[in-house]
Design a protein around this motif. Structure first.
Motif, PDB file in Angstrom:
ATOM      1  N   ASN A  43      -2.729   4.305   3.292  1.00 40.41           N
ATOM      2  CA  ASN A  43      -2.981   2.979   3.862  1.00 40.41           C
ATOM      3  C   ASN A  43      -3.049   3.035   5.382  1.00 40.41           C
ATOM      4  N   SER A  68     -12.263  -5.697   3.166  1.00 40.33           N
ATOM      5  CA  SER A  68     -11.948  -4.277   3.345  1.00 40.33           C
ATOM      6  C   SER A  68     -12.859  -3.673   4.411  1.00 40.33           C
ATOM      7  N   TYR A  90     -13.516   6.368   2.865  1.00 35.97           N
ATOM      8  CA  TYR A  90     -12.160   5.836   2.758  1.00 35.97           C
ATOM      9  C   TYR A  90     -12.279   4.334   2.969  1.00 35.97           C
ATOM     10  N   ILE A  92     -10.283   0.743   2.844  1.00 35.83           N
ATOM     11  CA  ILE A  92      -8.940   0.184   2.846  1.00 35.83           C
ATOM     12  C   ILE A  92      -9.035  -1.334   2.973  1.00 35.83           C
ATOM     13  N   SER A  99      -6.288   1.127  -1.322  1.00 36.98           N
ATOM     14  CA  SER A  99      -7.345   1.921  -0.706  1.00 36.98           C
ATOM     15  C   SER A  99      -8.067   2.718  -1.776  1.00 36.98           C
TER      16      SER A  99
END
Length: 172
Positions: A43, A68, A90, A92, A99
């Protein structure tokens, strides 16, 4: 004359060692499922950034979205004299509650690589968009904390057919 023999020896050593280095196949390390789940638990994009650079990926783009933010990293690899671009995203949530790590490549068969590592995960019915595509074969897994999709997508390339592999690790 005394310097001539060591110079010749050094020259041969340099030539043969450089040939040995260029003849070796390019390293193509992919993170293990354990590493991917650890990264999904971070995170923190800054911590992920440090970890992903250690396996050769470089930051490409940040894409803010509703709820996000996605951070895309790429790396160029050459396998058997063929160039590939590996991509890892990635994503999150804005409140850091979850994530997703998504890894896409054509350079390595991720299905063969990751399937044995998923033996402790429960096999699950795939309901992702990717699994609905007729050219894609997906197997989905889950544990108490993670959902993992592992897909093999047949793609049409300019020089014939190929495969693109996709693994997604989502923190629940």
């Amino acid at each position: 004359m005394k310097a001539f023999l060591p110079t010749i020896c050094l020259m041969f050593l340099t030539i043969f060692s450089s040939q040995a280095q260029t003849a070796a196949p390019a390293a193509n390390p992919f993170p293990s499922i354990s590493t991917l789940t650890n990264w999904a638990s971070l995170n923190s994009q800054s911590q992920f950034d440090i970890a992903i650079r250690a396996v050769g990926f470089k930051f490409e783009v940040k894409e803010p979205g509703e709820g996000s933010t996605a951070y895309t990293y790429i790396r160029k690899v050459t396998v058997n004299e063929v160039n590939y671009t590996d991509r890892i995203v990635y994503r999150i949530t804005n409140n850091n509650s979850a994530s997703i790590i998504s890894l896409v490549t054509a350079s390595t068969d991720l299905v063969s690589l990751y399937t044995p590592q998923l033996s402790t995960f429960k096999n699950n019915n795939c309901k992702t968009e990717m699994s609905k595509d007729k050219n894609t074969t997906c197997t989905c897994y889950e544990s108490a904390n993670f959902a993992i999709d592992l897909c093999d997508e047949r793609v049409k390339l300019t020089m014939g057919d190929g495969n693109k592999y996709f693994v997604s690790v989502a923190k629940k």
